[in-house]
Write a protein that holds these residues in place. Sequence first.
Motif, PDB file in Angstrom:
ATOM      1  N   UNK A 173       0.880  -1.162  -0.008  1.00 41.34           N
ATOM      2  CA  UNK A 173      -0.031  -0.061   0.013  1.00 41.34           C
ATOM      3  C   UNK A 173       1.042   1.365   0.104  1.00 41.34           C
ATOM      4  N   UNK A 174       1.385   1.535  -1.247  1.00 38.31           N
ATOM      5  CA  UNK A 174       2.463   2.675  -1.275  1.00 38.31           C
ATOM      6  C   UNK A 174       1.831   3.967  -0.869  1.00 38.31           C
ATOM      7  N   UNK A 175       0.502   4.005  -1.546  1.00 40.44           N
ATOM      8  CA  UNK A 175      -0.444   5.171  -1.838  1.00 40.44           C
ATOM      9  C   UNK A 175      -0.830   5.668  -0.383  1.00 40.44           C
ATOM     10  N   UNK A 176      -0.691   4.534   0.757  1.00 49.92           N
ATOM     11  CA  UNK A 176      -1.371   5.028   1.868  1.00 49.92           C
ATOM     12  C   UNK A 176      -0.248   5.425   3.006  1.00 49.92           C
ATOM     13  N   UNK A 177       1.048   5.713   2.507  1.00 47.48           N
ATOM     14  CA  UNK A 177       2.189   6.134   3.307  1.00 47.48           C
ATOM     15  C   UNK A 177       2.476   7.609   3.248  1.00 47.48           C
ATOM     16  N   UNK A 178       2.793   8.200   4.077  1.00 52.06           N
ATOM     17  CA  UNK A 178       3.014   9.562   4.071  1.00 52.06           C
ATOM     18  C   UNK A 178       4.206   9.898   4.892  1.00 52.06           C
ATOM     19  N   UNK A 179       5.478  10.049   4.336  1.00 49.18           N
ATOM     20  CA  UNK A 179       6.549  10.178   4.971  1.00 49.18           C
ATOM     21  C   UNK A 179       6.945  11.386   5.303  1.00 49.18           C
ATOM     22  N   UNK A 180       7.227  11.695   6.669  1.00 47.90           N
ATOM     23  CA  UNK A 180       7.496  13.081   7.177  1.00 47.90           C
ATOM     24  C   UNK A 180       9.011  13.555   7.164  1.00 47.90           C
ATOM     25  N   UNK A 181       9.400  14.567   7.215  1.00 50.30           N
ATOM     26  CA  UNK A 181      10.941  15.232   7.250  1.00 50.30           C
ATOM     27  C   UNK A 181      11.476  14.469   8.423  1.00 50.30           C
ATOM     28  N   UNK A 182      10.688  14.255   9.600  1.00 50.24           N
ATOM     29  CA  UNK A 182      11.366  14.004  10.878  1.00 50.24           C
ATOM     30  C   UNK A 182      11.916  12.636  10.956  1.00 50.24           C
ATOM     31  N   UNK A 183      11.205  11.901   9.670  1.00 53.24           N
ATOM     32  CA  UNK A 183      11.502  10.382   9.903  1.00 53.24           C
ATOM     33  C   UNK A 183      10.287   9.508  10.230  1.00 53.24           C
ATOM     34  N   UNK A 184       9.097  10.273  10.761  1.00 54.71           N
ATOM     35  CA  UNK A 184       7.899   9.677  11.345  1.00 54.71           C
ATOM     36  C   UNK A 184       7.190   9.293   9.840  1.00 54.71           C
ATOM     37  N   UNK A 185       6.241   8.525  10.048  1.00 53.10           N
ATOM     38  CA  UNK A 185       5.351   8.105   8.908  1.00 53.10           C
ATOM     39  C   UNK A 185       3.981   8.029   9.322  1.00 53.10           C
ATOM     40  N   UNK A 186       3.077   8.311   8.307  1.00 53.32           N
ATOM     41  CA  UNK A 186       1.731   8.169   8.937  1.00 53.32           C
ATOM     42  C   UNK A 186       1.122   7.074   7.673  1.00 53.32           C
ATOM     43  N   UNK A 187       0.514   6.058   8.084  1.00 54.52           N
ATOM     44  CA  UNK A 187      -0.137   5.379   7.173  1.00 54.52           C
ATOM     45  C   UNK A 187      -1.593   5.309   7.536  1.00 54.52           C
ATOM     46  N   UNK A 188      -2.405   5.431   6.135  1.00 48.32           N
ATOM     47  CA  UNK A 188      -3.802   5.229   6.160  1.00 48.32           C
ATOM     48  C   UNK A 188      -4.228   3.866   5.886  1.00 48.32           C
ATOM     49  N   UNK A 189      -5.071   3.156   6.548  1.00 46.64           N
ATOM     50  CA  UNK A 189      -5.729   2.028   6.146  1.00 46.64           C
ATOM     51  C   UNK A 189      -7.076   1.682   6.200  1.00 46.64           C
ATOM     52  N   UNK A 190      -7.680   0.949   5.381  1.00 47.06           N
ATOM     53  CA  UNK A 190      -9.218   1.060   5.362  1.00 47.06           C
ATOM     54  C   UNK A 190      -9.571   0.535   6.826  1.00 47.06           C
ATOM     55  N   UNK A 191     -11.084   1.025   6.940  1.00 43.85           N
ATOM     56  CA  UNK A 191     -11.536   0.787   8.420  1.00 43.85           C
ATOM     57  C   UNK A 191     -11.642  -0.374   8.504  1.00 43.85           C
ATOM     58  N   UNK A 192     -11.930  -1.396   7.453  1.00 40.39           N
ATOM     59  CA  UNK A 192     -11.930  -3.002   7.826  1.00 40.39           C
ATOM     60  C   UNK A 192     -10.776  -3.886   7.880  1.00 40.39           C
ATOM     61  N   UNK A 193      -9.697  -3.134   7.789  1.00 39.68           N
ATOM     62  CA  UNK A 193      -8.446  -3.818   8.034  1.00 39.68           C
ATOM     63  C   UNK A 193      -7.947  -4.381   9.478  1.00 39.68           C
ATOM     64  N   UNK A 194      -7.696  -5.349   9.534  1.00 40.21           N
ATOM     65  CA  UNK A 194      -7.563  -5.963  10.819  1.00 40.21           C
ATOM     66  C   UNK A 194      -6.076  -6.083  11.351  1.00 40.21           C
ATOM     67  N   UNK A 195      -5.132  -6.295  10.301  1.00 44.63           N
ATOM     68  CA  UNK A 195      -3.730  -6.596  10.713  1.00 44.63           C
ATOM     69  C   UNK A 195      -2.537  -5.842   9.521  1.00 44.63           C
ATOM     70  N   UNK A 196      -1.709  -5.459  10.102  1.00 46.39           N
ATOM     71  CA  UNK A 196      -0.770  -4.738   9.403  1.00 46.39           C
ATOM     72  C   UNK A 196       0.789  -5.122   9.608  1.00 46.39           C
ATOM     73  N   UNK A 197       1.367  -5.289   8.469  1.00 49.49           N
ATOM     74  CA  UNK A 197       2.901  -5.447   8.355  1.00 49.49           C
ATOM     75  C   UNK A 197       3.883  -4.492   7.617  1.00 49.49           C
ATOM     76  N   UNK A 198       5.060  -4.272   8.478  1.00 49.64           N
ATOM     77  CA  UNK A 198       5.749  -3.020   7.916  1.00 49.64           C
ATOM     78  C   UNK A 198       7.206  -3.676   7.418  1.00 49.64           C
ATOM     79  N   UNK A 199       7.692  -3.259   6.379  1.00 49.13           N
ATOM     80  CA  UNK A 199       9.177  -3.137   6.027  1.00 49.13           C
ATOM     81  C   UNK A 199       9.749  -1.986   5.578  1.00 49.13           C
TER      82      UNK A 199
END
Length: 157
Positions: free
Chosen positions: A60-86
């Motif tokens: 889900x690349x379109x769901x990822x917003x990378x900030x300048x400070x290194x933090x990331x905001x990820x937006x997922x569908x409301x019905x999603x139950x599990x998430x994996x990150x790399x």
Amino acid sequence: MQSKLSMRALAGLAMALAVFVALHAQDVKTISVKLRDGKTGALVKASNFLVRIDHHDTVLNEAVQMNDDGTVIVTVPADATEISFKATYNGSMETYINCDAAKQSDKERDIWYPIATILKSGVVAPNECSKTSYSAKPGEFVFFVRKRDWRDREEDY
């Protein structure tokens, strides 16, 4: 007369927009992600994040917003139950080794985290790369990584 009509139309449009935004906000969940160095605990700024939900192969690349400070905001569908990150580094598709799998035989496997727990209390992934102590706020996911070394590259062949 025309001014009153324009004001009513504008007010109606504003009301419709507010309802649309409120309904759309219920269709997604937002998670704040902090990527940390497995040894030092310092924030790491990745080249890219590979986010998957509900055991699907699609990233889900379109769901990822990378900030300048290194933090990331990820937006997922409301019905999603599990998430994996790399995360990737050096402007390539070379992925960090996630420290929650660093001592396991299959370092490449996806590790799944419950989105409800992340949203409710926050989650700090285990760090098998060193002994660190961090906490997470509700809606926050913290995970630790290390760059690949020669042993990891040998295992790839």
